[in-house]
Design a protein around this motif. Structure first.
Motif, mmCIF file in Angstrom:
data_model
loop_
_atom_site.group_PDB
_atom_site.id
_atom_site.type_symbol
_atom_site.label_atom_id
_atom_site.label_comp_id
_atom_site.label_asym_id
_atom_site.label_seq_id
_atom_site.Cartn_x
_atom_site.Cartn_y
_atom_site.Cartn_z
ATOM 1 N N ILE A 119 -5.446 2.158 16.519
ATOM 2 C CA ILE A 119 -6.845 2.238 16.912
ATOM 3 C C ILE A 119 -7.617 1.118 16.788
ATOM 4 N N ILE A 120 -7.609 0.811 15.364
ATOM 5 C CA ILE A 120 -8.446 -0.158 14.861
ATOM 6 C C ILE A 120 -8.459 -1.421 15.571
ATOM 7 N N THR A 121 -7.147 -1.684 15.780
ATOM 8 C CA THR A 121 -6.699 -3.079 16.376
ATOM 9 C C THR A 121 -6.525 -3.000 17.781
ATOM 10 N N ASN A 122 -6.590 -2.066 18.513
ATOM 11 C CA ASN A 122 -6.780 -2.055 19.880
ATOM 12 C C ASN A 122 -7.752 -2.885 20.659
ATOM 13 N N PRO A 123 -7.316 -3.871 21.408
ATOM 14 C CA PRO A 123 -8.446 -4.742 21.913
ATOM 15 C C PRO A 123 -9.554 -4.055 22.638
ATOM 16 N N LEU A 124 -9.105 -2.863 23.396
ATOM 17 C CA LEU A 124 -9.986 -2.056 24.047
ATOM 18 C C LEU A 124 -11.138 -1.530 23.209
ATOM 19 N N VAL A 125 -10.706 -1.067 22.055
ATOM 20 C CA VAL A 125 -11.346 -0.316 21.124
ATOM 21 C C VAL A 125 -12.489 -1.349 20.693
ATOM 22 N N ILE A 126 -12.028 -2.685 20.416
ATOM 23 C CA ILE A 126 -12.791 -3.558 19.406
ATOM 24 C C ILE A 126 -13.880 -4.025 20.515
#
Lengths: 314, 314
Positions: B167-174
């Protein structure tokens, strides 16, 4: 200060998108095959859609300017002729002469110019330029091929015929001319088709600019450096200054002047690498010219915009 | 008649782009490598840019709607639970259960949902769905990871640390978080930065749709017809209908209702296929769900838009 901001806004997005492409390549997002296929997609579908949409939706009675078009076409003939002779001074090898004259005269007058016009004048500017480009680009292509044929060291006339056919059926030219025909005939396409073309076209320039950045390769310039510098100097300084001065004295101002600027100041067309290869010119040299002029055009284009803006010409 | 044309104009351009991608692939324009690299470019760079842009430019006081957000989150969780229960009842094989449940509720919100709503409401619609997606996408991801871990035939238990990192490294979340930060801190980018960001963001949708069409494989359907029907009917008819009725009952109208429609009627997303493959689920079924739900969604989306428009809900 306003003029500075205007000029920065015109050129920086172009540079940054190219830089992103280069960065992405360094991060492993690109490969030879990706760039090749991407360029194929852009050249056959995206850019033709962009031109088609712009020309189709342009109001010819407002945007079509015959004297501007005549000026631009005349400018092409002039710059290509000068390039043809200067190339003889730059090198004594025909393969290099072909690449050099192409490098001096063949502008990236689609992607680079459209994006620049868009940055400067928004969608209306893009459309105004497209109307000129529908005629300007086929002409530039034709002159380019003509010179490459003359300097073709193998002199295969069969290739000439093939190349001419290829140029006539170039998707870009087909798109431009069919849009002119549709526009003038007053036929209306369904709006879902138009939006599809608009969607496809809208990604054309930015996507291709990313690919340009991905394709950058530094190094291995060495022995050609002097020749590259001469070609770049003609491409980015001498020709633009001749054309801009002429346009000024011919009385072009505002968007019209900007169209001349956008048509003659861009770096050498990316396609010239592939073209050189096809016509037996020195393609490595052609590729180096593209990279050099693209890099330095950021500075020169900025200066041209800034100066014209400060002098109130655009 | 007007509603009919409106609905067609929303749905068709989207599907034309997918169809063009499919045709180009068949014509040999795209190599596998182009599709893979392009997917990476689209989902790690371009779409995050788009999400970032639409969130940082959104006017929160106008686009943020907590009822809508909570509704979407609750509905998403419910559709996930219902899909899982359904898959448990109709199938015995865990690999099939995972892929089936995922296919029934994992919608292509960010690509198809967002482009539908932006062709209905332009930037404003995009802003509204982007804010919702910023929350829905991480939740959807967590749900699918848990689901597929539970049904992983080589189960090693749910890997919470892995989920968290994912989740943390998901580009969309970032991108979503960065967009929120920029929006709230009221940082103003200079115009050339904004233009660059919007140029890059503008490539996302159309490019990803073309790639989506290019990735279509009509693989062997034998023995899979029932599963495909379950997943397509669930994804495109049952769940959208339930969610829209609920939204209607709760008094949602206009753009609010359209966001619900676009979020829940979007066809199964491609990223589900990648995840299914990684987590030993039934990748073949996942691929089929994507292809068939995308194809049939052209009809169902058209119908939903047409009906809601005719009833005056949107």
């Amino acid at each position: 200060m306003d003029n500075l901001i205007f000029s920065v806004n015109g050129i920086m997005p172009l540079f940054l998108v190219i830089a992103l492409g280069y960065l992405l390549k360094k991060c492993g997002f690109a490969s030879k095959k990706f760039i090749d296929d991407g360029n194929k997609l852009a050249a056959n579908i995206l850019i033709p859609s962009l031109l088609f949409y712009n020309v189709y939706s342009a109001d010819f009675s407002k945007t079509f300017n015959a004297s501007l078009l005549a000026f631009c076409l005349g400018g092409l003939v002039l710059t290509f002729s000068i390039a043809f002779f200067v190339a003889r001074i730059i090198s004594d090898k025909d393969s290099m002469r072909g690449a050099a004259s192409q490098g001096m005269a063949r502008s990236n007058s689609v992607i680079y110019s459209l994006e620049l016009m868009n940055n400067l004048y928004g969608a209306a500017g893009e459309r105004a330029y497209s109307v000129i480009a529908a005629f300007f680009v086929p002409m530039a292509n034709f002159l380019n091929v003509l010179i490459l044929c003359i300097y073709d060291p193998t002199r295969k006339s069969a290739d000439l015929k093939k190349t001419i056919i290829k140029i006539v059926f170039n998707p870009f030219i087909v798109a431009g001319l069919s849009a002119v025909a549709l526009n003038l005939s007053g036929l209306v396409l369904p709006s879902s088709v138009i939006s599809t073309l608009n969607n496809l076209g809208a990604i054309g320039s930015s996507f291709t600019l990313i690919l340009v950045g991905m394709d950058f390769e530094f190094g291995s310039v060495g022995k050609n450096l002097k020749k590259i510098l001469s070609v770049s100097c003609v491409k980015l300084i001498i020709f633009p200054i001749i054309m801009l001065t002429a346009a000024y004295f011919a009385g072009f101002r505002g968007t019209d002047f900007a169209i001349v600027l956008t048509g003659f100041c861009p770096p050498t067309a990316v396609a010239s690498y592939a073209m050189a290869k096809l016509m037996h010119a020195d393609s490595e040299f052609a590729g180096q010219i593209v990279i050099f002029t693209t890099l330095f055009s950021i500075l020169t284009t900025f200066i041209y915009i800034f100066v014209s803006r400060s002098l109130n010409i655009i | 008649m007007e509603n009919l044309i409106f609905s067609l104009n929303v749905v068709l351009p989207l599907f034309f782009a997918v169809v063009i991608g499919y045709i180009l692939k068949k014509l040999g324009f795209f190599s596998e490598e182009f599709l893979n690299k392009g997917d990476k470019l689209a989902f790690k760079i371009l779409i995050p840019f788009q999400l970032f842009r639409s969130i940082y430019t959104a006017d929160f006081s106008a686009s943020y709607n907590s009822t809508l957000l909570i509704f979407c989150i609750v509905a998403l969780i419910l559709t996930g639970v219902l899909s899982t229960l359904f898959a448990l009842c109709v199938r015995k094989d865990n690999a099939v259960r995972g892929a089936l449940a995922q296919g029934m509720f994992r919608g292509n919100i960010i690509l198809i949902g967002a482009s539908l709503i932006s062709s209905m409401y332009n930037e404003e619609g995009l802003a509204a769905i982007s804010i919702v997606s910023a929350f829905l996408i991480p939740i959807l991801n967590i749900m699918c990871v848990i689901l597929l871990s539970i049904f992983d035939p080589q189960r090693k238990g749910v890997d919470f640390k892995g989920i968290l990192i994912n989740i943390i490294t998901n580009p969309l979340v970032i991108a979503g978080v960065l967009g929120l930060i920029v929006n709230i801190s009221q940082i103003n980018f200079p115009q050339f930065m904004e233009k660059t960001i919007s140029d890059i963001a503008g490539i996302a949708t159309t490019f990803a749709l073309i790639l989506l069409g290019g990735s279509f494989e009509f693989s062997d359907m034998r023995g899979r017809v029932a599963d495909v029907i379950y997943s397509v009917v669930g994804k495109l008819i049952v769940f959208p209908a339930l969610c829209m009725v609920a939204a209607y009952m709760l008094g949602m109208r206009g753009m609010e209702f359209s966001v619900v429609m676009c979020v829940f009627s979007a066809p199964t997303t491609v990223s589900g296929y990648t995840m299914a493959k990684m987590m030993n689920s039934d990748a073949q079924l996942s691929a089929l769900s994507v292809v068939f739900s995308t194809l049939f969604s052209a009809f169902t989306l058209f119908l939903f838009i047409y009906i809601s428009k005719t009833l005056g809900i949107i």
